[in-house]
Scaffold this motif. Structure first.
Motif, mmCIF file in Angstrom:
data_model
loop_
_atom_site.group_PDB
_atom_site.id
_atom_site.type_symbol
_atom_site.label_atom_id
_atom_site.label_comp_id
_atom_site.label_asym_id
_atom_site.label_seq_id
_atom_site.Cartn_x
_atom_site.Cartn_y
_atom_site.Cartn_z
ATOM 1 N N ALA A 196 0.811 -1.214 0.000
ATOM 2 C CA ALA A 196 0.000 0.000 0.000
ATOM 3 C C ALA A 196 0.845 1.264 0.000
ATOM 4 C CB ALA A 196 -0.933 -0.002 1.225
ATOM 5 N N HIS A 197 2.107 1.185 0.459
ATOM 6 C CA HIS A 197 2.927 2.400 0.525
ATOM 7 C C HIS A 197 3.210 2.982 -0.852
ATOM 8 C CE1 HIS A 197 6.745 0.785 -1.052
ATOM 9 N NE2 HIS A 197 6.378 -0.345 -0.480
ATOM 10 N N LEU A 198 3.023 2.193 -1.916
ATOM 11 C CA LEU A 198 3.265 2.699 -3.270
ATOM 12 C C LEU A 198 2.324 3.855 -3.619
ATOM 13 C CD1 LEU A 198 3.817 -0.636 -5.243
ATOM 14 C CD2 LEU A 198 5.533 0.969 -4.397
ATOM 15 N N PHE A 199 1.163 3.904 -2.995
ATOM 16 C CA PHE A 199 0.196 4.960 -3.297
ATOM 17 C C PHE A 199 0.584 6.295 -2.672
ATOM 18 C CE2 PHE A 199 -2.225 0.934 -3.364
ATOM 19 C CZ PHE A 199 -2.511 0.930 -4.722
ATOM 20 N N LEU A 200 1.620 6.296 -1.859
ATOM 21 C CA LEU A 200 2.107 7.540 -1.263
ATOM 22 C C LEU A 200 3.171 8.201 -2.128
ATOM 23 C CD1 LEU A 200 2.486 6.284 2.428
ATOM 24 C CD2 LEU A 200 0.538 7.484 1.407
ATOM 25 N N GLU A 201 3.623 7.511 -3.190
ATOM 26 C CA GLU A 201 4.695 8.018 -4.046
ATOM 27 C C GLU A 201 4.121 8.723 -5.275
ATOM 28 O OE1 GLU A 201 7.681 7.823 -2.931
ATOM 29 O OE2 GLU A 201 7.158 6.529 -1.236
ATOM 30 N N PRO A 202 4.917 9.593 -5.922
ATOM 31 C CA PRO A 202 4.484 10.184 -7.201
ATOM 32 C C PRO A 202 4.211 9.061 -8.206
ATOM 33 C CG PRO A 202 6.496 11.225 -6.401
ATOM 34 C CD PRO A 202 6.259 10.030 -5.527
ATOM 35 N N SER A 203 3.223 9.254 -9.056
ATOM 36 C CA SER A 203 2.868 8.175 -9.973
ATOM 37 C C SER A 203 2.338 8.722 -11.285
ATOM 38 C CB SER A 203 1.805 7.271 -9.332
ATOM 39 O OG SER A 203 0.615 7.999 -9.091
ATOM 40 N N VAL A 204 2.317 7.861 -12.295
ATOM 41 C CA VAL A 204 1.727 8.179 -13.589
ATOM 42 C C VAL A 204 1.061 6.917 -14.121
ATOM 43 C CG1 VAL A 204 3.843 7.641 -14.873
ATOM 44 C CG2 VAL A 204 2.133 9.159 -15.884
ATOM 45 N N SER A 205 -0.091 7.068 -14.758
ATOM 46 C CA SER A 205 -0.758 5.942 -15.398
ATOM 47 C C SER A 205 -0.335 5.895 -16.864
ATOM 48 C CB SER A 205 -2.277 6.092 -15.303
ATOM 49 O OG SER A 205 -2.707 6.023 -13.962
ATOM 50 N N ILE A 206 -0.030 4.714 -17.354
ATOM 51 C CA ILE A 206 0.347 4.527 -18.746
ATOM 52 C C ILE A 206 -0.577 3.485 -19.353
ATOM 53 C CG2 ILE A 206 2.166 3.854 -20.356
ATOM 54 C CD1 ILE A 206 4.229 4.737 -18.338
ATOM 55 N N VAL A 207 -1.260 3.852 -20.433
ATOM 56 C CA VAL A 207 -2.194 2.942 -21.092
ATOM 57 C C VAL A 207 -1.995 3.039 -22.600
ATOM 58 C CG1 VAL A 207 -3.916 3.078 -19.248
ATOM 59 C CG2 VAL A 207 -4.005 4.724 -21.127
ATOM 60 N N GLY A 208 -2.560 2.088 -23.320
ATOM 61 C CA GLY A 208 -2.422 2.117 -24.771
ATOM 62 C C GLY A 208 -2.956 0.859 -25.415
ATOM 63 N N ALA A 209 -2.611 0.697 -26.684
ATOM 64 C CA ALA A 209 -3.177 -0.361 -27.509
ATOM 65 C C ALA A 209 -2.757 -1.751 -27.047
ATOM 66 C CB ALA A 209 -2.755 -0.156 -28.963
ATOM 67 N N ARG A 210 -3.697 -2.693 -27.130
ATOM 68 C CA ARG A 210 -3.356 -4.083 -26.857
ATOM 69 C C ARG A 210 -2.507 -4.669 -27.994
ATOM 70 N NH1 ARG A 210 -8.136 -3.322 -24.163
ATOM 71 N NH2 ARG A 210 -8.398 -4.440 -22.183
ATOM 72 N N ASN A 211 -2.820 -4.281 -29.228
ATOM 73 C CA ASN A 211 -2.054 -4.734 -30.393
ATOM 74 C C ASN A 211 -0.984 -3.711 -30.752
ATOM 75 O OD1 ASN A 211 -3.872 -2.784 -31.256
ATOM 76 N ND2 ASN A 211 -4.061 -3.648 -33.312
ATOM 77 N N ALA A 212 -0.216 -3.300 -29.765
ATOM 78 C CA ALA A 212 0.748 -2.211 -29.932
ATOM 79 C C ALA A 212 1.863 -2.585 -30.901
ATOM 80 C CB ALA A 212 1.341 -1.840 -28.575
ATOM 81 N N SER A 213 2.423 -1.579 -31.541
ATOM 82 C CA SER A 213 3.571 -1.786 -32.418
ATOM 83 C C SER A 213 4.805 -2.120 -31.592
ATOM 84 C CB SER A 213 3.823 -0.520 -33.244
ATOM 85 O OG SER A 213 4.217 0.549 -32.390
ATOM 86 N N GLY A 214 5.782 -2.745 -32.250
ATOM 87 C CA GLY A 214 7.026 -3.084 -31.559
ATOM 88 C C GLY A 214 7.737 -1.863 -31.029
ATOM 89 N N ASN A 215 7.738 -0.782 -31.811
ATOM 90 C CA ASN A 215 8.390 0.457 -31.361
ATOM 91 C C ASN A 215 7.708 1.021 -30.121
ATOM 92 O OD1 ASN A 215 10.462 0.592 -33.230
ATOM 93 N ND2 ASN A 215 9.231 1.694 -34.744
ATOM 94 N N ALA A 216 6.378 0.965 -30.099
ATOM 95 C CA ALA A 216 5.641 1.503 -28.956
ATOM 96 C C ALA A 216 5.907 0.686 -27.694
ATOM 97 C CB ALA A 216 4.145 1.534 -29.253
ATOM 98 N N VAL A 217 6.019 -0.632 -27.842
ATOM 99 C CA VAL A 217 6.321 -1.487 -26.694
ATOM 100 C C VAL A 217 7.701 -1.157 -26.137
ATOM 101 C CG1 VAL A 217 6.818 -3.863 -26.002
ATOM 102 C CG2 VAL A 217 4.767 -3.354 -27.346
ATOM 103 N N ARG A 218 8.688 -1.037 -27.015
ATOM 104 C CA ARG A 218 10.054 -0.728 -26.557
ATOM 105 C C ARG A 218 10.104 0.659 -25.914
ATOM 106 N NH1 ARG A 218 11.187 -3.447 -31.376
ATOM 107 N NH2 ARG A 218 11.263 -1.500 -32.563
ATOM 108 N N PHE A 219 9.423 1.630 -26.524
ATOM 109 C CA PHE A 219 9.389 2.982 -25.965
ATOM 110 C C PHE A 219 8.780 2.964 -24.568
ATOM 111 C CE2 PHE A 219 6.967 6.812 -25.057
ATOM 112 C CZ PHE A 219 7.910 7.818 -25.243
ATOM 113 N N THR A 220 7.659 2.239 -24.411
ATOM 114 C CA THR A 220 6.945 2.205 -23.131
ATOM 115 C C THR A 220 7.793 1.568 -22.043
ATOM 116 O OG1 THR A 220 4.819 2.092 -24.297
ATOM 117 C CG2 THR A 220 4.840 1.435 -21.980
#
Length: 380
Positions: free
Chosen positions: A113-137
């Motif tokens: 639960a302590h993770l919710f006390l830290e700065p955070s960002v949500s990252i979402v995107g395509a399920r059929n993502a391109s290879g470049n997008a996967v590596r970038f993410t």
């Protein structure tokens, strides 16, 4: 937690069980739950009033309220699986999520639960993502983690998997659409296990729930609500990632997107977000500078979530059937904002809010995001 939230006080043991019974009651969703707590001050008091409210709304059948033993069984099921069942107001309930309209009244929490006390960002995107997008993410998540930022995503294929994978060593949180113990998709079994051991996992659905299509929008609002910023890496014109981005915007959070090729339909939605004013993200430093700019807007009190400041409930016995008919006549299958309902029916806000609450409990109306209500048409 937002100033004025009446769910913010830590509940005692009896109130905790009452809140679980209330959210598991038939026709009680997260917004209705908050409304009931705002009106009656506690779940225990609300449970006593539910049958009468539903009857006044036109319900003939008995409202299904789970017995105490049923919610105790659900608590035990979470503990056997290695997690906890939290209700809103408990200390470990994520504060950022509690500030949102329609925050889950109860969540299964596995991991740290302590993770919710830290700065955070949500990252979402395509399920059929391109290879470049996967590596970038993966690289972006790894770089963010190196700067102490927790990465939140939905444990789906493609971009979600890449985001979690990149952040495993520094901290990641998964939000799933089914029960916390249900592994979906199956190929993420090993990732699911590592997140349970090293990160955190949240589910709004009870233990054992299989994820269905209708569960994913609810999951997406949690992903957006847990953090100050949501990043969309790849998203088609109609995708769940855009739903997450819309929830983030509605919650007053930052919306970000990675630019993609105009020739790739998987980038049409994320490029559209950029045209609409989303923050352009090309590297971890872009997100870090955004997180350092300032806080999220202060959220309203529960009464203000209904568009009414200083809302005082109207006693149900002071409302006549003509007023109920006037409100319900305005409703149809298209969700309508509560303030528009008040304007059209020319009744006081407390009267309208009480009638809508009765109708929800009776199964005649249902809540939608953005403080909107629609008529529920039940099959004969």
């Amino acid at each position: 937690m937002a100033k004025g939230h009446q769910t913010s006080a830590a509940p005692d043991a009896a109130e905790r069980l009452a809140r679980l019974r209330l959210i598991r009651t038939e026709n009680v969703g997260p917004v209705t739950f908050q409304h009931l707590l705002a009106r009656f001050g506690s779940a225990r008091a609300a449970l006593e009033k539910l049958p009468d409210l539903a009857r006044r709304g036109g319900r003939r059948a008995k409202l299904k309220i789970p017995p105490l033993a049923e919610v105790e069984k659900e608590i035990a099921a979470n503990e056997r699986a290695g997690g906890r069942l939290l209700v809103i107001g408990e200390p470990d309930y994520p504060a950022m999520l509690a500030q949102t309209e329609g925050a889950p009244a109860a969540i299964s929490l596995f991991g740290h639960a302590h993770l919710f006390l830290e700065p955070s960002v949500s990252i979402v995107g395509a399920r059929n993502a391109s290879g470049n997008a996967v590596r970038f993410t993966e690289k972006l998540a790894r770089d963010l983690g190196a700067h102490g930022v927790i990465v939140i995503s939905g444990l789906a294929r493609g971009i979600d998997t890449a985001a979690h994978t990149g952040a495993l060593e520094t901290g990641t949180v998964a939000v799933v659409a089914g029960g916390a113990d249900v592994i979906y998709p199956p190929e993420n079994a090993a990732l699911h296990a590592r997140i349970l051991a090293e990160g955190a996992l949240i589910a709004e659905a009870p233990i054992g729930t299989r994820p269905l299509a209708r569960h994913f929008p609810a999951r997406n609002r949690i992903i957006a609500g847990l953090t100050r910023a949501t990043l969309v890496v790849e998203a088609a014109k109609r995708s769940g990632s855009l739903i997450t981005a819309r929830f983030a915007a509605d919650q007053g959070r930052e919306v970000c997107a990675v630019p993609g090729s105009p020739m790739d339909p998987r980038c049409a939605g994320s490029n559209g977000l950029l045209r609409d004013g989303a923050h352009l993200i090309e590297r971890a430093e872009d997100i870090l500078s955004l997180l350092l700019r300032g806080g999220v807007r202060e959220e309203p009190a529960i009464a203000d979530l209904f568009g009414i400041s200083g809302f005082t409930p109207q006693p149900a016995d002071e409302i006549d059937d003509k007023a109920r008919t006037r409100v319900l006549t305005i409703l149809d299958a298209t969700p309508l904002a509560v303030d528009e309902i008040i304007r059209q029916c020319q009744l006081s806000p407390p009267v309208v809010l009480t009638i809508l609450l009765e109708a929800e409990l009776a199964g005649e109306a249902e809540r939608h995001p953005g403080n909107r209500v629609a008529r529920r048409y039940n099959p004969p």
